[in-house]
Design a protein around this motif. Structure first.
Motif, PDB file in Angstrom:
ATOM      1  N   VAL A  81       4.329  70.128   9.259  1.00 44.11           N
ATOM      2  CA  VAL A  81       5.003  69.636  10.464  1.00 44.11           C
ATOM      3  C   VAL A  81       4.410  70.290  11.715  1.00 44.11           C
ATOM      4  N   ASP A  82       4.280  69.498  12.781  1.00 44.17           N
ATOM      5  CA  ASP A  82       3.902  70.034  14.089  1.00 44.17           C
ATOM      6  C   ASP A  82       5.153  70.721  14.648  1.00 44.17           C
ATOM      7  N   THR A  83       5.282  72.015  14.368  1.00 44.38           N
ATOM      8  CA  THR A  83       6.545  72.694  14.678  1.00 44.38           C
ATOM      9  C   THR A  83       6.803  72.816  16.183  1.00 44.38           C
ATOM     10  N   GLU A  84       5.713  72.877  16.974  1.00 43.32           N
ATOM     11  CA  GLU A  84       5.931  72.923  18.432  1.00 43.32           C
ATOM     12  C   GLU A  84       6.503  71.601  18.920  1.00 43.32           C
ATOM     13  N   GLY A  85       5.914  70.508  18.419  1.00 41.97           N
ATOM     14  CA  GLY A  85       6.423  69.171  18.778  1.00 41.97           C
ATOM     15  C   GLY A  85       7.857  69.005  18.311  1.00 41.97           C
ATOM     16  N   LEU A  86       8.124  69.491  17.084  1.00 40.70           N
ATOM     17  CA  LEU A  86       9.485  69.382  16.547  1.00 40.70           C
ATOM     18  C   LEU A  86      10.457  70.186  17.407  1.00 40.70           C
ATOM     19  N   ASP A  87      10.012  71.362  17.846  1.00 44.88           N
ATOM     20  CA  ASP A  87      10.855  72.211  18.687  1.00 44.88           C
ATOM     21  C   ASP A  87      11.230  71.470  19.977  1.00 44.88           C
ATOM     22  N   LEU A 141      20.374  73.283  12.786  1.00 50.15           N
ATOM     23  CA  LEU A 141      19.284  72.319  12.690  1.00 50.15           C
ATOM     24  C   LEU A 141      18.487  72.264  13.994  1.00 50.15           C
ATOM     25  N   LEU A 142      19.193  72.073  15.120  1.00 53.21           N
ATOM     26  CA  LEU A 142      18.488  71.854  16.384  1.00 53.21           C
ATOM     27  C   LEU A 142      17.899  73.137  16.963  1.00 53.21           C
ATOM     28  N   ALA A 143      18.576  74.273  16.712  1.00 56.41           N
ATOM     29  CA  ALA A 143      18.095  75.524  17.319  1.00 56.41           C
ATOM     30  C   ALA A 143      17.111  76.251  16.418  1.00 56.41           C
ATOM     31  N   HIS A 144      17.252  76.110  15.095  1.00 59.31           N
ATOM     32  CA  HIS A 144      16.463  76.969  14.207  1.00 59.31           C
ATOM     33  C   HIS A 144      15.500  76.261  13.257  1.00 59.31           C
ATOM     34  N   ALA A 145      15.656  74.933  13.071  1.00 54.86           N
ATOM     35  CA  ALA A 145      14.804  74.240  12.081  1.00 54.86           C
ATOM     36  C   ALA A 145      13.308  74.476  12.332  1.00 54.86           C
ATOM     37  N   PRO A 146      12.810  74.344  13.593  1.00 51.36           N
ATOM     38  CA  PRO A 146      11.371  74.538  13.780  1.00 51.36           C
ATOM     39  C   PRO A 146      10.906  75.932  13.361  1.00 51.36           C
ATOM     40  N   GLN A 147      11.723  76.971  13.685  1.00 51.24           N
ATOM     41  CA  GLN A 147      11.302  78.335  13.316  1.00 51.24           C
ATOM     42  C   GLN A 147      11.407  78.573  11.811  1.00 51.24           C
ATOM     43  N   ILE A 148      12.432  77.974  11.178  1.00 52.97           N
ATOM     44  CA  ILE A 148      12.562  78.127   9.715  1.00 52.97           C
ATOM     45  C   ILE A 148      11.313  77.540   9.052  1.00 52.97           C
ATOM     46  N   ALA A 167       8.318  76.913  10.479  1.00 51.49           N
ATOM     47  CA  ALA A 167       7.074  77.588  10.880  1.00 51.49           C
ATOM     48  C   ALA A 167       6.948  78.983  10.268  1.00 51.49           C
ATOM     49  N   ASP A 168       8.006  79.786  10.362  1.00 48.63           N
ATOM     50  CA  ASP A 168       7.896  81.197   9.954  1.00 48.63           C
ATOM     51  C   ASP A 168       8.250  81.445   8.494  1.00 48.63           C
ATOM     52  N   HIS A 169       9.054  80.564   7.918  1.00 49.62           N
ATOM     53  CA  HIS A 169       9.552  80.866   6.569  1.00 49.62           C
ATOM     54  C   HIS A 169       9.093  79.875   5.509  1.00 49.62           C
ATOM     55  N   ASN A 170       8.365  78.819   5.892  1.00 47.12           N
ATOM     56  CA  ASN A 170       7.868  77.901   4.864  1.00 47.12           C
ATOM     57  C   ASN A 170       6.454  77.417   5.183  1.00 47.12           C
ATOM     58  N   GLY A 175       5.017  76.275   7.632  1.00 40.63           N
ATOM     59  CA  GLY A 175       4.833  75.061   8.437  1.00 40.63           C
ATOM     60  C   GLY A 175       5.156  73.766   7.715  1.00 40.63           C
ATOM     61  N   PHE A 176       5.646  73.857   6.470  1.00 43.73           N
ATOM     62  CA  PHE A 176       5.959  72.640   5.708  1.00 43.73           C
ATOM     63  C   PHE A 176       7.459  72.347   5.719  1.00 43.73           C
ATOM     64  N   GLY A 177       7.787  71.056   5.620  1.00 44.10           N
ATOM     65  CA  GLY A 177       9.180  70.642   5.461  1.00 44.10           C
ATOM     66  C   GLY A 177       9.778  71.288   4.219  1.00 44.10           C
ATOM     67  N   LEU A 178      11.124  71.290   4.120  1.00 44.17           N
ATOM     68  CA  LEU A 178      11.788  72.109   3.105  1.00 44.17           C
ATOM     69  C   LEU A 178      12.212  71.345   1.844  1.00 44.17           C
ATOM     70  N   GLU A 179      11.494  70.268   1.516  1.00 40.11           N
ATOM     71  CA  GLU A 179      11.899  69.465   0.354  1.00 40.11           C
ATOM     72  C   GLU A 179      12.089  70.320  -0.904  1.00 40.11           C
ATOM     73  N   ASP A 180      11.160  71.273  -1.106  1.00 37.85           N
ATOM     74  CA  ASP A 180      11.219  72.081  -2.337  1.00 37.85           C
ATOM     75  C   ASP A 180      12.428  73.015  -2.376  1.00 37.85           C
ATOM     76  N   LEU A 181      13.029  73.268  -1.214  1.00 42.54           N
ATOM     77  CA  LEU A 181      14.167  74.188  -1.180  1.00 42.54           C
ATOM     78  C   LEU A 181      15.491  73.435  -1.170  1.00 42.54           C
TER      79      LEU A 181
END
Ligand SMILES: [Zn+2]
Length: 325
Positions: free
Chosen positions: A195-201, A227-234, A236-239, A241-247
């Motif tokens: 995911v383009d986390t900056e764009g998502l942010d 979702l709106l405040a933390h999803a991009p950082q979750i 970017a920093d914790h996965n 840069g990938f979406g969280l399908e596996d979690l």
């Protein structure tokens, strides 16, 4: 219990209820700043009784010493879907009522509006929402919510088209933008794409601001804030840069229904041990590769299908996916 933050609005940051509704703070963002180590340090360093007598915002809404010693990023992609959908439905209920002064999700008027809207959706789209399910829980499952969030080419098949028929015309445009943005954010959050986390942010921030500006009476619920405040950082920093399908907790959740069913109907009741044994045998049979090969399974691909860009929601999702090839 794990985090010790029993009174917190958010398990990710120390923002208070007022702060999560303050547009100037939203514009600056909410970095993830709540850590279990900090919380444990506080309890180790100060007198617990004195600390707990402070006003809640001065003690970061901590209510007891965290049980866990490890930081937990509770991503919950499925619950982000379910609760965000529920929040949007509540927003529509308030708009349908009209004379809104405050957010009152449990008031009889809003509950009545919710019943009216869910009946309309059942009648027009044959989708059952909020009804207790025979398998346990309610009929508002991940599949139902995904179906509602996906825009349809045919307006009479479109969830948003029908819910907007019950709210004032002047709110249509902003409600549509918020709905499309939430849906795109959730699709990316639940995907397995880079995911383009900056764009998502940016999209998350715009959506958050739009909610506060246009519906100042609306509460941003903890899950929507997360979702709106933390999803991009979750992402970017914790996965990486990938979406969280596996979690996703979807597999675990769907097992609950099987466990209830097996315990009630397909197991011995002579003793707790026999009962649990039978439930385990049934669960193991469920995942047996030989038995599974006889099942007719259609793959439910949660990856966004972007071969054909049908709606502005698809275009937004596509623009926020990074090409990893
Ligand atoms: Zn937060």
């Amino acid at each position: 219990m794990l985090s010790g933050a029993g009174g917190a609005n958010c398990q990710m940051c120390t923002a208070t209820f007022q702060q999560i509704h303050d547009i100037s703070i939203v514009q600056n963002g909410f970095p993830i700043n709540r850590t279990i180590r900090d919380a444990r340090d506080v309890f180790d360093e100060v007198d617990e009784e004195v600390f707990l007598s402070l006003p809640t915002n001065q003690r970061f809404n901590l209510t007891h010493k965290p049980i866990s010693e490890k930081d937990i990023i509770s991503a919950s992609p499925l619950h982000a879907y379910l609760r965000t959908f529920s929040w949007f439905l509540l927003l529509i209920c308030h708009l349908q009522y009209g004379a809104i002064q405050q957010w009152s999700p449990t008031s009889p008027i809003i509950l009545g509006a919710r019943k009216f809207i869910t009946s309309l959706i059942e009648e027009k789209l044959s989708i059952s929402i909020d009804t207790p399910s025979v398998q346990g829980g309610t009929t508002t499952t991940g599949n139902v919510v995904r179906r509602c969030f996906t825009r349809s080419d045919d307006t009479v098949e479109d969830f948003l088209y029908w819910v907007l028929t019950v709210v004032p015309q002047e709110t249509h445009q902003v409600a549509t933008t918020i709905f499309n943005n939430l849906s795109a954010i959730l699709r990316l959050y639940n995907s397995n794409r880079k995911v383009d986390t900056e764009g998502l942010d940016n999209v998350c921030r715009e959506t958050y601001e739009s909610i506060l500006i246009n519906f100042s009476w609306a509460h941003v619920t903890p899950t929507l804030h997360k979702l709106l405040a933390h999803a991009p950082q979750i992402i970017a920093d914790h996965n990486d840069g990938f979406g969280l399908e596996d979690l996703s907790e979807e597999g675990l959740e769907s097992c609950n229904k099987l466990v209830w069913q097996y315990r009630e109907r397909l197991s011995r009741k002579f003793s707790f041990e026999d009962n649990v044994k039978d439930v385990f045998v049934r669960l193991i049979s469920q995942s047996d590769p030989i038995l599974a090969s006889f099942r007719n399974i259609t793959k439910n691909d949660s990856e966004p299908d972007l071969s054909e860009l049908k709606s502005c929601q698809d275009i937004l999702v596509k623009s926020l996916i990074m090409n990893t090839l």
